[in-house]
Motif scaffolding. Structure first.
Motif, PDB file in Angstrom:
ATOM      1  N   CYS A 672      61.257 -39.248  35.896  1.00 38.58           N
ATOM      2  CA  CYS A 672      61.322 -40.428  36.507  1.00 38.58           C
ATOM      3  C   CYS A 672      63.113 -40.756  37.117  1.00 38.58           C
ATOM      4  N   TRP A 673      64.209 -40.359  35.809  1.00 37.59           N
ATOM      5  CA  TRP A 673      65.387 -40.051  36.076  1.00 37.59           C
ATOM      6  C   TRP A 673      66.138 -39.755  37.007  1.00 37.59           C
ATOM      7  N   ALA A 674      64.741 -38.311  38.011  1.00 35.93           N
ATOM      8  CA  ALA A 674      65.679 -37.740  39.304  1.00 35.93           C
ATOM      9  C   ALA A 674      65.419 -39.250  40.732  1.00 35.93           C
ATOM     10  N   LEU A 675      65.491 -40.290  40.069  1.00 37.51           N
ATOM     11  CA  LEU A 675      65.543 -41.055  40.595  1.00 37.51           C
ATOM     12  C   LEU A 675      66.662 -42.494  40.885  1.00 37.51           C
ATOM     13  N   ILE A 676      67.325 -42.108  39.544  1.00 34.37           N
ATOM     14  CA  ILE A 676      68.335 -42.283  39.338  1.00 34.37           C
ATOM     15  C   ILE A 676      69.595 -42.167  40.536  1.00 34.37           C
ATOM     16  N   PRO A 677      70.033 -40.464  40.371  1.00 38.00           N
ATOM     17  CA  PRO A 677      70.845 -40.615  41.462  1.00 38.00           C
ATOM     18  C   PRO A 677      70.644 -40.770  43.156  1.00 38.00           C
ATOM     19  N   LEU A 678      69.493 -40.605  43.530  1.00 35.48           N
ATOM     20  CA  LEU A 678      68.441 -41.046  44.512  1.00 35.48           C
ATOM     21  C   LEU A 678      69.097 -42.797  45.287  1.00 35.48           C
ATOM     22  N   ALA A 679      68.937 -43.844  43.980  1.00 38.84           N
ATOM     23  CA  ALA A 679      69.158 -44.899  43.975  1.00 38.84           C
ATOM     24  C   ALA A 679      70.911 -45.564  44.444  1.00 38.84           C
ATOM     25  N   VAL A 680      71.364 -44.386  44.252  1.00 38.79           N
ATOM     26  CA  VAL A 680      72.986 -44.694  44.764  1.00 38.79           C
ATOM     27  C   VAL A 680      73.120 -44.034  45.158  1.00 38.79           C
ATOM     28  N   GLU A 681      72.429 -43.015  45.871  1.00 35.35           N
ATOM     29  CA  GLU A 681      73.671 -42.565  46.897  1.00 35.35           C
ATOM     30  C   GLU A 681      72.613 -42.119  48.005  1.00 35.35           C
ATOM     31  N   GLY A 682      73.264 -41.367  49.173  1.00 31.76           N
ATOM     32  CA  GLY A 682      71.928 -41.247  50.529  1.00 31.76           C
ATOM     33  C   GLY A 682      71.208 -42.416  51.600  1.00 31.76           C
ATOM     34  N   THR A 683      70.972 -42.541  52.106  1.00 33.38           N
ATOM     35  CA  THR A 683      70.315 -43.279  52.820  1.00 33.38           C
ATOM     36  C   THR A 683      69.924 -44.360  52.644  1.00 33.38           C
ATOM     37  N   ASP A 684      70.302 -45.507  52.837  1.00 29.88           N
ATOM     38  CA  ASP A 684      69.755 -47.216  52.637  1.00 29.88           C
ATOM     39  C   ASP A 684      68.259 -47.309  51.877  1.00 29.88           C
ATOM     40  N   VAL A 685      67.794 -46.803  53.420  1.00 34.46           N
ATOM     41  CA  VAL A 685      66.321 -47.060  53.108  1.00 34.46           C
ATOM     42  C   VAL A 685      65.806 -46.069  51.666  1.00 34.46           C
ATOM     43  N   GLY A 686      66.736 -45.029  51.703  1.00 36.70           N
ATOM     44  CA  GLY A 686      66.188 -44.157  50.414  1.00 36.70           C
ATOM     45  C   GLY A 686      66.499 -44.872  49.269  1.00 36.70           C
ATOM     46  N   LYS A 687      67.796 -45.187  49.511  1.00 36.72           N
ATOM     47  CA  LYS A 687      68.613 -46.035  47.705  1.00 36.72           C
ATOM     48  C   LYS A 687      67.146 -47.037  47.492  1.00 36.72           C
ATOM     49  N   ILE A 688      67.094 -47.309  48.769  1.00 34.33           N
ATOM     50  CA  ILE A 688      65.774 -49.120  48.432  1.00 34.33           C
ATOM     51  C   ILE A 688      64.520 -49.093  47.486  1.00 34.33           C
ATOM     52  N   LYS A 689      64.391 -47.701  48.120  1.00 32.44           N
ATOM     53  CA  LYS A 689      62.865 -47.018  47.307  1.00 32.44           C
ATOM     54  C   LYS A 689      63.287 -46.619  46.331  1.00 32.44           C
ATOM     55  N   ALA A 690      64.112 -45.845  46.039  1.00 30.98           N
ATOM     56  CA  ALA A 690      64.395 -45.656  44.682  1.00 30.98           C
ATOM     57  C   ALA A 690      64.605 -46.041  43.498  1.00 30.98           C
ATOM     58  N   SER A 691      65.721 -47.700  44.119  1.00 30.32           N
ATOM     59  CA  SER A 691      65.311 -48.534  43.329  1.00 30.32           C
ATOM     60  C   SER A 691      64.316 -49.127  43.206  1.00 30.32           C
ATOM     61  N   HIS A 692      63.147 -49.809  43.614  1.00 31.73           N
ATOM     62  CA  HIS A 692      62.362 -50.038  43.670  1.00 31.73           C
ATOM     63  C   HIS A 692      61.293 -49.676  42.911  1.00 31.73           C
ATOM     64  N   ALA A 693      61.442 -48.305  42.192  1.00 28.82           N
ATOM     65  CA  ALA A 693      60.767 -47.476  41.709  1.00 28.82           C
ATOM     66  C   ALA A 693      61.239 -47.400  40.505  1.00 28.82           C
ATOM     67  N   LEU A 694      62.640 -47.574  40.367  1.00 27.44           N
ATOM     68  CA  LEU A 694      62.885 -47.721  38.744  1.00 27.44           C
ATOM     69  C   LEU A 694      62.570 -49.110  38.741  1.00 27.44           C
ATOM     70  N   ALA A 695      62.250 -50.386  39.521  1.00 26.96           N
ATOM     71  CA  ALA A 695      62.826 -51.072  38.799  1.00 26.96           C
ATOM     72  C   ALA A 695      61.234 -51.428  38.683  1.00 26.96           C
ATOM     73  N   LYS A 696      59.896 -50.623  38.789  1.00 25.80           N
ATOM     74  CA  LYS A 696      58.911 -50.674  38.684  1.00 25.80           C
ATOM     75  C   LYS A 696      58.224 -50.522  37.066  1.00 25.80           C
ATOM     76  N   ILE A 697      58.676 -49.013  36.909  1.00 20.92           N
ATOM     77  CA  ILE A 697      59.369 -48.724  35.567  1.00 20.92           C
ATOM     78  C   ILE A 697      59.842 -49.162  34.767  1.00 20.92           C
ATOM     79  N   ALA A 698      60.712 -49.889  34.977  1.00 19.24           N
ATOM     80  CA  ALA A 698      62.374 -50.463  33.647  1.00 19.24           C
ATOM     81  C   ALA A 698      60.641 -52.666  33.643  1.00 19.24           C
ATOM     82  N   ALA A 699      59.845 -51.990  34.923  1.00 14.79           N
ATOM     83  CA  ALA A 699      59.002 -53.686  34.514  1.00 14.79           C
ATOM     84  C   ALA A 699      58.132 -53.993  33.398  1.00 14.79           C
ATOM     85  N   ILE A 700      57.641 -52.893  33.866  1.00 15.27           N
ATOM     86  CA  ILE A 700      56.049 -52.084  32.466  1.00 15.27           C
ATOM     87  C   ILE A 700      56.294 -51.028  31.229  1.00 15.27           C
TER      88      ILE A 700
END
Length: 929
Positions: A672-700
């Motif tokens: 899931c670390w592949a999500l980290i660069p996607l959360a800070v680079e790319g389209t706005d929608v892509g960054k939001i989706k990747a950030s949300h995926a990281l949030a799901k992992i971090a939350a539980i």
């Protein structure tokens, strides 16, 4: 002149030797300088050289004073006694022994010594004060003992009375368990025939009463070797093992915990240290440990033991027999088990559930036995020990091979299969025994389904050994294909398919698998997914489908198709929640393959060119293993709920979650670390989706597993980016949960959250009307206020941060109240300025504090009382304010309540407040009702 020269030489020699009196004086100087260690050493040296009894008494007395200062009270009492033996009227020695005995809790003996001192010097105020204090302490101790004895007696009366109300019995049982966990309570139960009464509770066979009795016994044994040994001998290891053998999961587990607690005490593990407490007996525990081990080994082969009971015995052996530290050279417990119990463990792994006369087993029993075989083998220190292990296995398996008795031979093959899942090297050697491999292949062609079932499983486990894989591929593949096509038994069919999958991947590469399967890997995978989704098939059989997928997903096309099949993913995630080691490992393996989280060797371009020039095969990366495809698969897995599945797997029982499974789960999360660069680079929608995926992992998940090392700091920014009104409520909520999780880990992480500018956003969400958002934000702030930098922001003028927290303490939402009260308790404890500031930010502060201190939820109430204590401790003026309000009545009401283990922390907090007010002279002492 010659004689004079000799006299001088002799004099010099005499001065070079240590003198007891000089050493005593040296010790006195060290003592006066508060160097008690050196003082004790000097007195000890003097004792060894001294021959004068009067001086010896002084030396013992002086060393006793050193031990008193060092809080080594048992040694102090012993030295003082030796001085008294020499001189019974040595008043200093008597008084020092009295002091030591008092600290050891032997108040009656301390009182006698103090009484002797007071008789010798009746005008000594120190002795008189000591007598008064000890007298009062003895009275209080007797009162508490009498009170505790009465409570214990009353509890047993209620529990043993069949006509008692159910609620009363439950309350009495819980109180007894709590009392057994306290040293004083455990001792009173023990001294008042409590073990016998607890045995009566066990003999009622009422589940609730049995559990209460066993858990009380566990509490009584914890950290007390002498009491644990006495309880073991009174109950008897046979009875304990019999209770653990019952077919009741709760009782079996509770008894297992009791036996583990006793074992810990006998091994000297988990022992609590108390200054001044001495062992009353020097106990030889080796005999008891050997007896426990023998009974556990006997349980393994007893038909009267339930499957759960057998699992408990195996888990206890797994935990306590092999060495914890390889540096410890003593592996005698392991060699003892090998000599006395290896054949019994082999008998367990050789069981065939489908055959009559099989021992009661669970799904985990045989794999747990294989793990024990592996741990024992790994714990051996030299070749002769390993040879002995191998010889025992070979002789036992040979004794079971009988061409005239196929059932007996079948058990021998099952044993080899079990060893193959344990110590790999040994399993390989057993495969080389004459006739074993041939018998395995021959059984595949048998007409009996049970023969095929055992043989196929053995071939699957044997194919892991690459040195044997060539033989199996050349001899077994045709048979497995034949079985797969002809058999109508789903259990055999699915195993045959897994055997084919595993043999195909024996080379460990996608290329090797394709060469074997001739392009049919997708077809095999579809069949595995079909079985996986068929809920009419038992879980034990469906797990083989998962194992097949664990191998087939090495193929890039297979893993891509698999993550598209949401039904199959859901079925696999559901199986991951079961308590089965193999399923956990297989699910984790499949996920590692799908996320490409395995190790890959980096190809050196120059070597690639050289290989091509020499016309050698160069493995090329499959197009579907490139980064874009991996990221897509990760997103699909996240959508299907992989994070929840991984969270369940991480929380599995330690006996089920092996180190190998933990590593694979960590690799999945690593994917899931592949999500980290996607959360800070790319389209706005892509960054939001990747950030949300990281949030799901971090939350539980545990951040240490999900984002090990420095990676965790890279996740903070994507989470903070979700804290704005343009994101939806779920994204806000899960980001706050993730930050709460992070902020509870370390101060460095808290600082990172603050530096990313999250504090104002978190404060804004504390104003939210949405209950869950407000709760999550408040809980996050509760963790952040541990940081000094955050505290200073609360102290700074011109902000309403403290006011917000105080007002949230008055909310109706209990969870918000609890978090806010926790934050306020920490802030007022860390910063005295905030204590006075709290009384200024709102006129409602006192009313809110009173509500907290009277709250129905004990945790909220305790936090309120801690806040009150912080305010009282901050200054006498603040304390006076509180005393003049209704809060004094609240504190008095709570503080005067009878001791209750369930809410003792609340009562003590109130009493601390009252004591502080008494110290200020604001209130007078009142006796408790």
């Amino acid at each position: 002149m010659a004689h004079l020269g000799l006299w001088k030489l002799g004099c010099e020699h005499w001065q070079g030797e240590a003198d007891p009196i000089q050493l005593k004086e040296e010790g006195n100087k060290y003592f006066q300088a508060s160097d008690y260690e050196r003082a004790a050493e000097s007195y000890t040296k003097a004792m060894k050289l001294n021959k004068d009894r009067a001086l010896q008494a002084v030396l013992y007395r002086n060393r006793a004073a050193c031990f008193l200062k060092k809080e080594e009270y048992a040694k102090a009492a012993s030295d003082a006694s030796r001085a008294i033996d020499i001189n019974s009227s040595d008043i200093k020695a008597l008084y020092r022994r009295s002091q030591a005995l008092e600290k050891l809790g032997k108040l009656d003996q301390a009182f006698k010594d103090a009484q002797k001192c007071a008789t010798m010097e009746p005008r000594n105020k120190n002795f008189q004060e000591t007598l008064r204090r000890l007298g009062a302490d003895i009275q209080e101790k007797l009162r508490i003992q009498f009170s505790t004895d009465m409570r214990v007696q009353k509890m047993f009366e209620i529990l043993l009375d069949e006509n008692s109300e159910k609620e009363k019995r439950e309350r009495a049982a819980n109180n007894l368990i709590v009392l057994g966990r306290e040293e004083a309570g455990a001792e009173r139960i023990f001294q008042n025939n409590g073990v016998s009464l607890l045995l009566q509770l066990i003999e009622t066979k009422n589940t609730e009463l049995v559990l209460a009795a066993v858990r009380t016994l566990s509490g009584m044994c914890t950290g007390h070797k002498a009491r644990a040994t006495a309880i073991l001998h009174y109950l008897g290891i046979d009875s304990i093992c019999m209770w653990m053998s019952v077919d009741n999961e709760e009782i079996s587990l509770a008894v297992c915990n009791l036996l583990q607690t006793i074992t810990d005490c006998l091994l000297g593990q988990g022992k609590e240290e108390h200054h001044g407490k001495e062992e009353s007996l020097v106990l030889d525990t080796k005999k008891d440990l050997k007896m426990i081990t023998m009974r556990l080994l006997d349980m393994l082969v007893s038909k009267n033991v339930s499957g759960q009971g057998r699992d408990r015995a195996l888990n206890l052996l797994n935990k306590n027999i092999p060495r914890k530290d390889p540096k410890d050279h003593d592996n005698s417990r392991t060699t003892f088990v090998i000599d006395n119990g290896l054949k019994k463990i082999l008998k367990v792994v050789g069981q065939i559930p489908e055959m009559p006369g099989c021992l009661p087993l669970t799904e985990n029993t045989q794999l747990t036995a294989s793990i024990l075989l592996n741990k024992l083998y790994d714990d051996l220190r030299c070749d002769p020990e390993r040879d002995n292990y191998r010889v025992i296995c070979e002789e036992y398996i040979k004794s079971k091979i009988d061409p005239q008795n196929m059932d007996k031979t079948l058990h021998a093959i099952q044993m080899v299969s079990g060893v193959l899942q344990g110590p790999f090297d040994l399993g390989n050697k057993l495969l080389g025994m004459k006739g074993v491999m041939e018998m395995m292949v021959a059984l595949c062609g048998s007409e009996r389904e049970i023969d095929q079932l055992v043989a196929v499983e053995a071939l699957i486990h044997a194919s892991t050994k690459l040195s044997r894989a060539t033989f199996i591929i050349s001899n077994g593949i045709t048979l497995l294909k034949e079985i797969y096509k002809k058999t109508k038994n789903e259990k055999i069919k699915i195993r045959a398919l897994v055997g084919l999958c595993k043999l195909g991947s024996a080379g460990g590469t996608d290329y090797g698998l394709r060469q074997f399967a001739e392009g049919s890997t997708e077809k095999l995978a579809r069949q595995c997914r079909k079985w996986l989704c068929n809920t009419s098939i038992d879980a034990r059989t469906r797990k083989w489908a998962v194992e097949g997928l664990a191998y087939l997903t090495l193929d890039a096309d297979v893993k891509d198709d698999f993550v598209e099949d949401e039904q199959a993913l859901q079925a696999m995630f559901e199986l991951a929640k079961t308590s089965d080691k193999t399923i956990l490992y297989s699910v984790a393996s499949a996920l590692v393959n799908c996320t490409n989280s395995y190790d890959t060797k980096e190809l050196v371009p120059e070597l690639v060119q050289l290989a091509k020039f020499s016309k050698q095969h160069v493995p090329e990366e499959h197009p579907k293993d490139k980064k874009d495809f991996v990221v897509k698969r990760v997103k699909r897995l996240l959508k299907a709920g992989v994070v929840s599945a991984l969270a369940c797997m991480v929380k599995a029982d330690s006996a089920i979650l092996t180190d190998q499974s933990k590593e694979l789960i960590a690799r999945c999360l690593l994917g899931c670390w592949a999500l980290i660069p996607l959360a800070v680079e790319g389209t706005d929608v892509g960054k939001i989706k990747a950030s949300h995926a990281l949030a799901k992992i971090a939350a539980i998940s545990n951040p240490d597993i999900a984002f090990p090392g420095e990676r965790v700091y890279e996740v903070v920014r994507p989470l903070v980016s979700l804290l704005n009104t343009e994101r939806d409520g779920l994204q806000n909520y899960e980001a706050l949960l993730g930050l709460t999780n992070f902020s509870g880990r370390s101060d460095k992480l808290r600082m990172k959250i603050v530096k990313e500018g999250a504090l104002p956003d978190i404060e804004n969400y504390m104003f939210e009307n949405h209950d869950q958002l407000r709760q999550a934000a408040t809980e996050c702030m509760c963790n952040l206020v541990v940081s000094k930098e955050v505290q200073e922001r609360f102290v700074a003028d011109g902000n309403d941060r403290l006011k917000l927290v105080v007002l949230l303490c008055g909310e109706d939402d209990e969870k918000v109240q609890k978090a806010a009260a926790g934050a306020l308790a920490m802030l007022t404890a860390a910063q005295k300025k905030l204590c006075s500031k709290m009384t200024e930010v709102t006129t409602q502060w006192l009313e809110i504090l009173q509500r907290l201190c009277l709250h129905d939820n004990m945790e909220v109430q305790h936090r309120g009382l801690v806040i009150a204590f912080n305010l009282i401790s901050a200054s006498k003026e603040l304390a006076k304010k509180l005393v003049e309000s209704e809060l004094l009545e609240i504190l008095t009401f709570v503080g005067k309540q009878e001791d209750d283990p369930k809410k003792q922390h609340v009562i003590n907090a109130a009493r601390d407040c009252l004591t502080k007010c008494m110290d200020y002279g604001l209130i007078k002492p009142l006796s408790r009702a």
